[in-house]
Design a protein around this motif. Sequence first.
Motif, PDB file in Angstrom:
ATOM      1  N   VAL A   1       0.849  -1.200   0.000  1.00 41.18           N
ATOM      2  CA  VAL A   1       0.000   0.000   0.000  1.00 41.18           C
ATOM      3  C   VAL A   1       0.884   1.249   0.000  1.00 41.18           C
ATOM      4  N   THR A   2       0.223   2.410  -0.175  1.00 43.05           N
ATOM      5  CA  THR A   2       0.964   3.675  -0.085  1.00 43.05           C
ATOM      6  C   THR A   2       1.122   4.037   1.387  1.00 43.05           C
ATOM      7  N   THR A   3       1.999   4.995   1.651  1.00 44.22           N
ATOM      8  CA  THR A   3       2.215   5.428   3.043  1.00 44.22           C
ATOM      9  C   THR A   3       0.909   5.946   3.650  1.00 44.22           C
ATOM     10  N   TYR A   4       0.124   6.698   2.853  1.00 43.64           N
ATOM     11  CA  TYR A   4      -1.162   7.207   3.340  1.00 43.64           C
ATOM     12  C   TYR A   4      -2.078   6.049   3.745  1.00 43.64           C
ATOM     13  N   GLN A   5      -2.198   5.043   2.863  1.00 47.35           N
ATOM     14  CA  GLN A   5      -3.075   3.894   3.147  1.00 47.35           C
ATOM     15  C   GLN A   5      -2.586   3.143   4.398  1.00 47.35           C
ATOM     16  N   ALA A   6      -1.250   2.983   4.477  1.00 45.87           N
ATOM     17  CA  ALA A   6      -0.678   2.270   5.628  1.00 45.87           C
ATOM     18  C   ALA A   6      -0.993   3.013   6.927  1.00 45.87           C
ATOM     19  N   ALA A   7      -0.849   4.351   6.896  1.00 46.01           N
ATOM     20  CA  ALA A   7      -1.120   5.157   8.101  1.00 46.01           C
ATOM     21  C   ALA A   7      -2.575   4.996   8.527  1.00 46.01           C
ATOM     22  N   ALA A   8      -3.481   4.958   7.529  1.00 45.56           N
ATOM     23  CA  ALA A   8      -4.910   4.796   7.827  1.00 45.56           C
ATOM     24  C   ALA A   8      -5.174   3.409   8.423  1.00 45.56           C
ATOM     25  N   LEU A   9      -4.602   2.361   7.851  1.00 42.59           N
ATOM     26  CA  LEU A   9      -4.851   0.992   8.332  1.00 42.59           C
ATOM     27  C   LEU A   9      -4.291   0.782   9.737  1.00 42.59           C
ATOM     28  N   LEU A  10      -3.121   1.370  10.021  1.00 44.62           N
ATOM     29  CA  LEU A  10      -2.495   1.178  11.332  1.00 44.62           C
ATOM     30  C   LEU A  10      -3.305   1.817  12.464  1.00 44.62           C
ATOM     31  N   LEU A  11      -4.196   2.765  12.113  1.00 42.31           N
ATOM     32  CA  LEU A  11      -5.079   3.355  13.131  1.00 42.31           C
ATOM     33  C   LEU A  11      -5.985   2.284  13.746  1.00 42.31           C
ATOM     34  N   PHE A  12      -6.306   1.240  12.934  1.00 42.14           N
ATOM     35  CA  PHE A  12      -7.234   0.205  13.394  1.00 42.14           C
ATOM     36  C   PHE A  12      -6.562  -0.825  14.321  1.00 42.14           C
ATOM     37  N   ASN A  13      -5.264  -0.683  14.552  1.00 38.33           N
ATOM     38  CA  ASN A  13      -4.610  -1.509  15.582  1.00 38.33           C
ATOM     39  C   ASN A  13      -5.074  -1.079  16.967  1.00 38.33           C
ATOM     40  N   ALA A  14      -5.392   0.234  17.097  1.00 39.76           N
ATOM     41  CA  ALA A  14      -5.779   0.780  18.411  1.00 39.76           C
ATOM     42  C   ALA A  14      -7.287   0.914  18.562  1.00 39.76           C
TER      43      ALA A  14
END
Length: 718
Positions: free
Chosen positions: A552-565
């Motif tokens: 994924v792009t950095t933007y997409q990765a940043a968005a997905l990693l929010l769902f870890n919390a």
Amino acid sequence: MSMHERKTIDLEQGWEFMQKGITKLKNILEGLPESQFSSEDYMMLYTTIYNMCTQKPPHDYSQQLYDKYRESFEEYITSMVLPSLRVKHDEFMLRELVKRWLNHKVMVRWLSRFFHYLDRYFITRRSLPPLNEVGLTCFRDLVYQEVKDKVKDAVISLIDREREGEQIDRALLKNVLDIFVEIGLGNMECYENDFEAHLLKDTAAYYSRKASNWILEDSCPDYMLKKVQHELLYVNASQLLEKEHSGCHGLLRDDKVDDLSRMYRLFCRIQRGLDPVSQIFKQHVTIEGTALVKQAEDSASNKKAEKRDVVGLQEQVFVRKVIELHDKYLAYVNDCFQNHSLFHKALKEAFEVFCNKGVAGSSSAELLATFCDNILKKGGSEKLSDEAIEETLEKVVKLLAYISDKDLFAEFYRKKLARRLLFDKSANDDHERSILTKLKQQCGGQFTSKMEGMVTDLTLARENQSGFEDYLNSNAHANPGIDLTVTVLTTGFWPSYKSFDLNLPVEMVKCVEVFREFYQTKTKHRKLTWIYSLGTCNINAKFEHKTIELIVTTYQAAALLLFNASDRLSYSEIMTQLNLTDDDVIRLLHSLSCAKYKILNKEPNTKTISSTDVFEFNNKFNDKMRRIKIPLPPVDEKKKVIEDVDKDRRYAIDASIVRIMKSRKVLGHQQLVMECVEQLGRMFKPDFKAIKKRIEDLITRDYLERDKDNPNIFRYLA
């Protein structure tokens, strides 16, 4: 201690010394025993003139010396040149004239060297004719005007003798005709009025007399062969060329190569006979090229309802057809029309007409850049061998010569080159460098300097990455625990990208800090700006069925990693936590929840993103692949490219106006605009309104001012 004052030279004393030098020069020209000028002689004569011109008034003799310079020629011509010409006739007179003209040019060259100080200051300030022109004008007024009729008659007599089969001195003939040309001082009027017009009249009379004899002496076929060129071609040229099915248009339409070659060979014998042929050639090529544009427009509009890549394919086909058209008619120019400059000009003008028309909303500059991108990137639709790629790129660069917006091509090409280099899409580095070399030869070093810098940057970035890996290996405590590759670019070379303060996930913040520390060990004088919109990430997503690696792009990765919390996040929460604009958030959430791979579930389950939507991680997601790439829809950059080019053009017009005004100081509006258009024409065709706007802007910024008496005249303000 007082300076030793220079002794004043009076006019008679100084001129007496100069007269000795001039007499010595005349003797050399007349073949009398005389030693050549030494450098000391020359310096003494030059210094005498210099001293006489730089004395304080009333002992500044510049005007008197200027007059005496002319008188020296007049005296030599009346005493030596004219008497020697008056006693000779016919060919002997021509030989004497050639000798006298050569001598006169030598005399002008030497005397203008002696009097050179006049040329540098006195003549420039008074706007008088320069010394060289004064010397040559003396010969024209005193010698040429007296002998021109005799010379013309003698030359035409020589030509008539040659027509009758006699051997004549052709070198003499050429030298005399050169006098008719040179005496005009850059103007052909003397040659045309005093010789050419009479020669044409005599030629017509000569062949008229010949025809009368031929008609009595020759058989009908022989006579017809002699008259055919004039009667069949010259008299009926236009009717012949415009015949409906077999005229020039017809031959071009039906590819009658042999007939076109024959037509060229016949019409090139007639005075200006090739003009109408080249005009018809130009019209034909223009019509064929315009038909290609219309055909591409129609195809593109028919495919609008279908996929965008099909429309792109139509445009690729269009460029390929234009290349084929150019190949075809360039072969005609080289073979049928024997490489004649008239037909090269016609081909250029024809291609300039239709090569500057757009297709389906895309300019020809964009189409060419896209065509190159398709050839040079991995997985492009053009599958060609290395030799075919080189040949095609050569032809594209030739087509670029016909496009007026070369700067627009450069910007589109640079954008596409950046994507190829940054995302490892370039098929072959050698081809990338090869086209840059071709573009440099065609458009100059300035045109390709940024692109060459981009290619070099990538090489340096690879070395930089190796250094970073070594740094991590030797500093175990610095390792961020994530494999990190950073490409460091030079701002000035690359297209401008939006740089947002994306709130990076904590996992990524450590990476940025580690690289910054490494970079500061190399240089402390450079600032790093992170362009997250160009970054890519490989992340492991743990779904119910299996773990899948997501590219994924950095933007997409940043968005997905929010769902870890968090299990569920609203649109506004995601936007706040990422610190991105609406457009970017909509794009990335659409790619993750509405496209092919639904990594996130969205409520409500619609195909569009709205600010009230809520998202949660799709634990049930599954795919047969263990690694998938989730594309982010590309932003249409066409508008931004055009805006960037317009901004660069404003700077280019400003620079051009300032350059012109700095050298000219005062200039009229019309002349300033024309010079500006001429300067910038190699890169783009500046709009007159845009130039006017930039002039007004420069006036407000105190670079220029309007003349108080005439508002159409501008002055440069230093």
